[in-house]
Design a protein around this motif. Sequence first.
Motif, short mmCIF file in Angstrom:
data_model
loop_
_atom_site.label_atom_id
_atom_site.label_comp_id
_atom_site.label_asym_id
_atom_site.label_seq_id
_atom_site.Cartn_x
_atom_site.Cartn_y
_atom_site.Cartn_z
N LEU A 85 0.81 -1.21 0.00
CA LEU A 85 0.00 0.00 0.00
C LEU A 85 0.85 1.27 0.00
O LEU A 85 0.54 2.23 -0.67
CB LEU A 85 -0.91 0.01 1.22
CG LEU A 85 -1.94 1.10 1.29
CD1 LEU A 85 -2.92 0.96 0.14
CD2 LEU A 85 -2.67 1.05 2.61
N PHE A 86 1.95 1.26 0.75
CA PHE A 86 2.72 2.48 0.94
C PHE A 86 3.87 2.64 -0.03
O PHE A 86 4.58 3.62 0.02
CB PHE A 86 3.25 2.55 2.36
CG PHE A 86 2.20 2.90 3.37
CD1 PHE A 86 0.87 2.81 3.09
CD2 PHE A 86 2.56 3.35 4.62
CE1 PHE A 86 -0.09 3.14 4.02
CE2 PHE A 86 1.62 3.67 5.56
CZ PHE A 86 0.29 3.56 5.25
N ILE A 87 4.09 1.67 -0.89
CA ILE A 87 5.18 1.78 -1.85
C ILE A 87 4.57 1.87 -3.24
O ILE A 87 3.80 1.02 -3.64
CB ILE A 87 6.13 0.58 -1.77
CG1 ILE A 87 6.76 0.51 -0.39
CG2 ILE A 87 7.19 0.68 -2.85
CD1 ILE A 87 7.57 -0.71 -0.17
N ARG A 88 4.90 2.90 -3.95
CA ARG A 88 4.41 3.05 -5.32
C ARG A 88 5.60 3.42 -6.19
O ARG A 88 6.24 4.42 -5.98
CB ARG A 88 3.36 4.15 -5.40
CG ARG A 88 2.80 4.28 -6.79
CD ARG A 88 1.64 5.22 -6.82
NE ARG A 88 1.12 5.22 -8.16
CZ ARG A 88 0.78 6.30 -8.81
NH1 ARG A 88 0.87 7.45 -8.24
NH2 ARG A 88 0.33 6.21 -10.03
N ILE B 194 9.16 3.95 -4.44
CA ILE B 194 9.42 5.09 -3.57
C ILE B 194 8.47 5.01 -2.39
O ILE B 194 7.27 4.84 -2.56
CB ILE B 194 9.22 6.43 -4.32
CG1 ILE B 194 10.17 6.49 -5.51
CG2 ILE B 194 9.43 7.61 -3.40
CD1 ILE B 194 9.96 7.69 -6.39
N ARG B 195 9.00 5.13 -1.20
CA ARG B 195 8.15 5.04 -0.02
C ARG B 195 7.24 6.25 0.07
O ARG B 195 7.55 7.32 -0.43
CB ARG B 195 9.02 4.94 1.22
CG ARG B 195 9.73 3.61 1.30
CD ARG B 195 10.74 3.55 2.38
NE ARG B 195 10.17 3.84 3.67
CZ ARG B 195 10.91 4.01 4.74
NH1 ARG B 195 12.20 3.92 4.68
NH2 ARG B 195 10.35 4.28 5.89
N MET B 196 6.11 6.04 0.75
CA MET B 196 5.12 7.09 0.89
C MET B 196 5.71 8.25 1.71
O MET B 196 6.38 8.03 2.70
CB MET B 196 3.90 6.54 1.61
CG MET B 196 2.83 7.55 1.82
SD MET B 196 1.48 6.91 2.76
CE MET B 196 2.22 6.73 4.34
N GLY C 188 0.86 10.31 4.10
CA GLY C 188 0.48 9.56 5.29
C GLY C 188 -0.49 10.33 6.17
O GLY C 188 -1.48 9.78 6.67
N ILE C 189 -0.23 11.60 6.34
CA ILE C 189 -1.11 12.44 7.15
C ILE C 189 -2.48 12.57 6.48
O ILE C 189 -3.52 12.50 7.15
CB ILE C 189 -0.47 13.81 7.41
CG1 ILE C 189 0.74 13.65 8.35
CG2 ILE C 189 -1.47 14.80 7.99
CD1 ILE C 189 1.58 14.89 8.49
N MET C 190 -2.49 12.73 5.16
CA MET C 190 -3.77 12.84 4.45
C MET C 190 -4.55 11.54 4.53
O MET C 190 -5.77 11.55 4.70
CB MET C 190 -3.53 13.24 2.99
CG MET C 190 -3.08 14.67 2.85
SD MET C 190 -2.89 15.39 1.18
CE MET C 190 -2.85 14.10 0.06
N LYS D 223 -8.52 8.43 -3.85
CA LYS D 223 -7.77 9.34 -4.71
C LYS D 223 -6.38 9.58 -4.16
O LYS D 223 -5.41 9.66 -4.91
CB LYS D 223 -8.52 10.66 -4.88
CG LYS D 223 -9.64 10.59 -5.87
CD LYS D 223 -10.24 11.95 -6.12
CE LYS D 223 -11.35 11.84 -7.13
NZ LYS D 223 -11.87 13.15 -7.50
N ILE D 224 -6.27 9.72 -2.85
CA ILE D 224 -4.96 9.91 -2.24
C ILE D 224 -4.10 8.66 -2.44
O ILE D 224 -2.91 8.75 -2.74
CB ILE D 224 -5.10 10.26 -0.75
CG1 ILE D 224 -5.72 11.64 -0.60
CG2 ILE D 224 -3.75 10.21 -0.04
CD1 ILE D 224 -6.19 11.95 0.81
N LEU D 225 -4.69 7.49 -2.28
CA LEU D 225 -3.93 6.24 -2.49
C LEU D 225 -3.45 6.12 -3.93
O LEU D 225 -2.33 5.69 -4.18
CB LEU D 225 -4.80 5.03 -2.16
CG LEU D 225 -4.92 4.63 -0.72
CD1 LEU D 225 -5.82 3.41 -0.59
CD2 LEU D 225 -3.57 4.34 -0.12
#
Length: 170
Positions: A33-36, A39-41, A46-48, A90-92
């Motif tokens: 989920l956090f790697i796209r 590159i790490r999120m 993360g805050i959003m 959308k943020i994801l």
Amino acid sequence: MFNDKIDRDDKYDPTLSLAFILLKQLGTKVDELFIRGGIRMNRTKGIMLIGTTLVFCLIVGLTIYDWVRFQRIEGGSIFSMFLALSFFFKILTWDNHDGSDEKDELDRHITTQSAKISYFVLMILSGLILFISEGTGDLNEINNIPLLIVVCLTLVILPITEFVYSRKYR
């Protein structure tokens, strides 16, 4: 596991631990989920994500409270839940709530395909909601005429839009 490219403000942040706990409860692998793109999120994303998750959970909680206490569910609550869920995805997908600023060919393809698929999913779901809420499959016995019009519009919106758009190139 991680690529060497790490965002500048992507240091350990204890506020992200809440997101990790929520995602673990949902059964989502945090790495996926956090790697796209290797590159790490970053911290802002993360805050959003945490903010939209908390807003969604708050609205769901208040809606459940209203339902249990007053035996009602308000339309504004349902709308707000779906709006918060929309922001979350959308943020994801695009790293911000407005969508991708710079769209390459893959981003445009993703947007086009997801729009067409979501149109057909919405068409099927609106038809199902109409027939389930009315309790009949006979169109002559349907009393909710506005919802029937919406279902009928889902059948013609895509062909009309394709026709208008094709006229632009002919």
